[in-house]
Write an enzyme that holds these catalytic residues in place. Sequence first.
Site, PDB file in Angstrom:
ATOM      1  N   CYS A  87      -4.642  -3.193   2.734  1.00  0.00           N
ATOM      2  CA  CYS A  87      -4.513  -2.648   4.404  1.00  0.00           C
ATOM      3  C   CYS A  87      -5.904  -3.207   5.175  1.00  0.00           C
ATOM      4  CB  CYS A  87      -4.093  -1.537   4.562  1.00  0.00           C
ATOM      5  SG  CYS A  87      -3.120  -1.559   6.449  1.00  0.00           S
ATOM      6  N   LYS A 138      -9.403   1.838  -2.120  1.00  0.00           N
ATOM      7  CA  LYS A 138      -9.606   1.374  -0.642  1.00  0.00           C
ATOM      8  C   LYS A 138     -11.087   1.738  -0.026  1.00  0.00           C
ATOM      9  CE  LYS A 138      -7.172   1.147   3.906  1.00  0.00           C
ATOM     10  NZ  LYS A 138      -5.972   1.756   4.370  1.00  0.00           N
ATOM     11  N   GLU A 153       0.851  -1.185   0.009  1.00  0.00           N
ATOM     12  CA  GLU A 153      -0.003  -0.018   0.060  1.00  0.00           C
ATOM     13  C   GLU A 153       0.825   1.176  -0.056  1.00  0.00           C
ATOM     14  OE1 GLU A 153      -1.523   0.910   4.035  1.00  0.00           O
ATOM     15  OE2 GLU A 153      -3.508   1.724   3.034  1.00  0.00           O
TER      16      GLU A 153
HETATM   17  N1  CDV Z   1      -2.871   1.512   6.771  1.00  0.00           N
HETATM   18  C1  CDV Z   1      -3.998   0.652   7.232  1.00  0.00           C
HETATM   19  O1  CDV Z   1      -5.029   0.667   7.034  1.00  0.00           O
HETATM   20  N2  CDV Z   1      -3.519   0.367   8.682  1.00  0.00           N
HETATM   21  C2  CDV Z   1      -4.573  -0.185   9.471  1.00  0.00           C
HETATM   22  C3  CDV Z   1      -4.165   0.166  11.026  1.00  0.00           C
HETATM   23  C4  CDV Z   1      -4.368   1.635  11.247  1.00  0.00           C
HETATM   24  C5  CDV Z   1      -4.986  -0.530  11.994  1.00  0.00           C
HETATM   25  C6  CDV Z   1      -4.381  -1.803   9.507  1.00  0.00           C
HETATM   26  O2  CDV Z   1      -5.508  -2.301   9.293  1.00  0.00           O
HETATM   27  O3  CDV Z   1      -3.309  -2.227   9.487  1.00  0.00           O
END
Ligand code: CDV
Length: 309
Positions: free
Chosen positions: A168, A123, A46
């Site tokens: 993510c 996202k 990401e």
């Molecule tokens: N970049 C992200 O989405 N990070 C989130 C953190 C903030 C919990 C993740 O789910 O890894």
Amino acid sequence: MRKVTVAGAQLGPIQRDEPRAEVVTRMLILMDEAKQAGADLIVFPELALTTFFPRWYMEDSAEIDSWFEREMPNAVTRPLFERAARHGMGMYLGYAELTPDGHHFNSSIIADRTGAIVGMYRKVHLPGHAEFDPERAFQHLEKRYFEPGDLGFPVWRTMDGIFGMCICNDRRWPETYRVMGLQGVEMVLLGYNTPSVNSQNSAEGPERRLFHNRLSVQAGAYQNSTWVVAVAKAGIEDGFPMIGGSLIVNPEGRIMVEAKTEADELIVHACDLDATLFGKRTIFDFARHRRIEHYGLICSQTGAIPPAP
Ligand code: CDV
């Protein structure tokens, strides 16, 4: 057997003052290593081109926009696409997208083995906050800088398989995998930047964060009988630690390979897309076994979250 040899290209930290061109040079080195390892597809994290800038509070819109790409490829990233094409290698790349009409998304693309972009994802599950809070140990301001994705969770028929993307925090949501699973996804590609410590729960350090990373990726893979390739940007970035733990998980939910460092590191596995078929035709045959009449709550806007004490 439909074999796709995948290289997860974990990146070590990218500091705030590191120019994109230097990062691209690091990525090209990983691409060349991936070629040596026989990879057909390389997966980057990401926001792979810069530091994880949503940890910084900014008000100036020109400064904010400087972290975004207005087109893809562009002058700085074109070498990635050209090298991928030269190596006959597909590519997943995460980056901050600024659209011509001024919208900001946390996005990823998938390019095929000719270097042509065949899919785009934005996202959906943006974590963090929209406002700065001096009480927080550190900031995570994705909601300030990005709009939630508007493309849903499509899949793409390319490279002799069915591919999906997420980013993510999306990996923590079963719905993410399920929507792609219902479209027959065979490989989910995802990049992440995960702080090693939960700023809202100090007990949740790197070990638990790695555990939750594995848990969500392995469950998503098994429950939808799909490969999942999850790739980190890791290490201490701008003074803030992030987990590594990039991994490739098979359709039974088993980890095939996992990164050992928090630096630039390649993980490679030859994935058979036909290995998804057994699970899809038996226990996870959605057409035969699903009971959608019982899933209405999943589509309701709110759940029952216990109120804070
Ligand atoms: N970049 C992200 O989405 N990070 C989130 C953190 C903030 C919990 C993740 O789910 O890894």
